[in-house]
Design an enzyme around this catalytic site. Structure first.
Site: not given
Ligand code: EPZ
Length: 424
Positions: A23-24, A117, A122, A306, A398
């Protein structure tokens, strides 16, 4: 009509399942199709609610996207719009990744802030600051983002933290920039590398994904391609935790252990016999698991956030206590209350959760709180005596093409039912 999952636990698993495409990986790749002139065929694309949401976004932009069996064919030649409606943005958190691709493709983008979410806020501040460094003008007004980028210029961008989404968004925008962009402190997740491989199959010149520095040579005209995403490592982790929870002997066809080494290491420590070959991963679990050393979630190659919920569910009947520390998301223990209804003993204090193994779990009516929390309820239900009735399974849909089908293939007593049907 909302649907339920009915799972009857208490018996070991036995069987084989083919692991779906990730998915990711597929979600950022679908956004990346905006950069390619011509047809993109995603082979064996998983049919997920989040994929459907991405297809609706592509169609709303004037692109053609249609299923041909298990293949999803996308042709963005006819793109005639550079805005995404609030409803569509709210359907899926990761729709933010369309922003970079739209700026690269048409130099503008109007979209609403992606909704928060179940995992907590997020933010996308890293996405926006990186895009501004590439030359985008972004006005934030009333929950909407109005972005203009008549010209994107490649440069080095240092991320404050290795955000997966920000890394991917900037890779896509950088494809439309003049010159070379280097993203430092980039996320190293395998899905980022898969996105690089897809872009290069379309004629891009991206390198370094999987390391902390990703380089993108901009200004290249990209063409269509046929591509198969990597196997879903979190789906594989889920089913390994399922057999650890219920016991048994299963085979995950297509799973690649190198992508989930921290998960298999934890399960081996707990007492699971896990082996791999070039066709997949096999796992044999007999008797109660042992508690393991603390599990701290971290950016790749650390333990994946995850997989936190499903590993927790697998350890609910282990001997001893295991400490979890969730370091990525602010609110990723929402499944704990539901697991407690099945007899689990879990204590939460801030980012820390302590799971103390119990002798017995019992089936109960429980509700999915989020995607991976819902998967954890399935894992726990397989070890529980009696029937567990899991509602709100739209969360699970999802990220899993058909978890009831997969668990049944692994020998579980699992079936979907309409909420109404089951009230009788
Ligand atoms: C991706 O989300 C994945 N989703 C998530 O999988 C996964 O948990 C996550 O990466 C971490 O590995 C997809 O790839 C579609 P991040 P993403 O940006 O990109 C903070 C699942 O269950 N952050 O690495 O949103 C954020 O709040 C999903 O399949 C900021 O502060 O993850 C979080 O605490 C859930 N500012 C942390 O970083 C930003 O601009 C990690 O977020 C972006 C993120």
């Amino acid at each position: 009509m909302s649907q339920l999952l009915l799972l009857r636990g208490g018996r070991p698993l036995s069987g084989e399942v083919k692991i779906q495409g990730a998915k990711n990986s597929v979600l950022p790749i679908l956004a990346a199709t905006l950069l390619a002139r011509g047809q993109v065929v995603l082979r064996s694309c998983p049919r997920l609610r989040d994929v459907d949401a991405s297809v609706r976004i592509l169609r709303s932009l004037g692109c053609d996207a249609r299923w041909e069996g298990d293949d999803l064919t996308v042709d963005t030649t006819g793109m005639d719009c550079c805005g995404i409606s609030d409803d569509l943005m709210r359907e899926m958190r990761s729709s933010a990744v369309f922003l970079g691709a739209m700026l690269a493709r048409c130099g503008q983008a109007d979209l609403s802030y992606p909704g928060g979410c179940e995992l907590g806020p997020r933010p996308i501040d890293l996405h926006l600051s990186g895009l501004r460094e590439l030359g985008a003008e972004i006005r934030e007004e009333g929950g909407f983002l109005h972005c203009r980028a008549p010209r994107l210029t490649g440069r080095e961008i240092l991320l404050r933290m290795p955000s997966v989404g920000a890394t991917e968004n900037l890779m896509l925008a950088a494809c439309g920039a003049e010159g070379t962009t280097v993203i430092s402190n980039a996320a190293r997740e395998p899905e980022v590398e898969d996105l690089q491989n897809f872009l290069n199959a379309c004629g891009a010149k991206v390198s370094g994904a999987g390391s902390s520095a990703v380089a993108v040579e901009g200004g290249r005209r990209l063409h269509g391609c046929a591509y198969r995403a990597m196997p879903d490592r979190i789906a594989a982790a889920t089913y390994l935790c399922a057999v650890s929870s219920a016991g048994g002997d299963i085979f995950l066809r297509g799973a690649e252990e190198r992508h989930l080494a921290t998960v298999t290491a934890a399960l081996r420590e707990a007492g699971c016999d896990i082996r791999r070959d070039e066709t997949g991963i096999s796992a044999v679990c007999r008797g109660r698991l042992r508690a393991i050393r603390p599990v701290q979630t971290a950016p790749y190659p650390g333990f994946p956030t995850d997989a936190q919920a499903v590993l927790m569910a697998a350890l609910l009947r282990s001997r001893g206590a295991t400490v979890f520390e969730e370091n990525i998301f602010a609110s990723r223990y929402r499944h704990v209350g539901e697991l407690a209804r099945m007899g689990a003993d879990i204590r939460v204090a801030g980012r820390v959760a302590v799971v103390t193994g119990v002798e017995q779990l019992h089936g109960a009516p429980v509700r999915c709180t989020d995607l991976r929390g819902g998967a954890a309820l399935c894992v726990a239900a397989l070890a529980a005596e009696g029937e567990t009735r899991i509602s709100q399974i739209c969360h699970i849909d999802r990220g899993y093409a058909d978890i009831a089908r997969d668990l049944t293939a692994l020998g579980a007593d699992a079936r979907r039912a309409d909420e109404k049907e089951n009230d009788s």
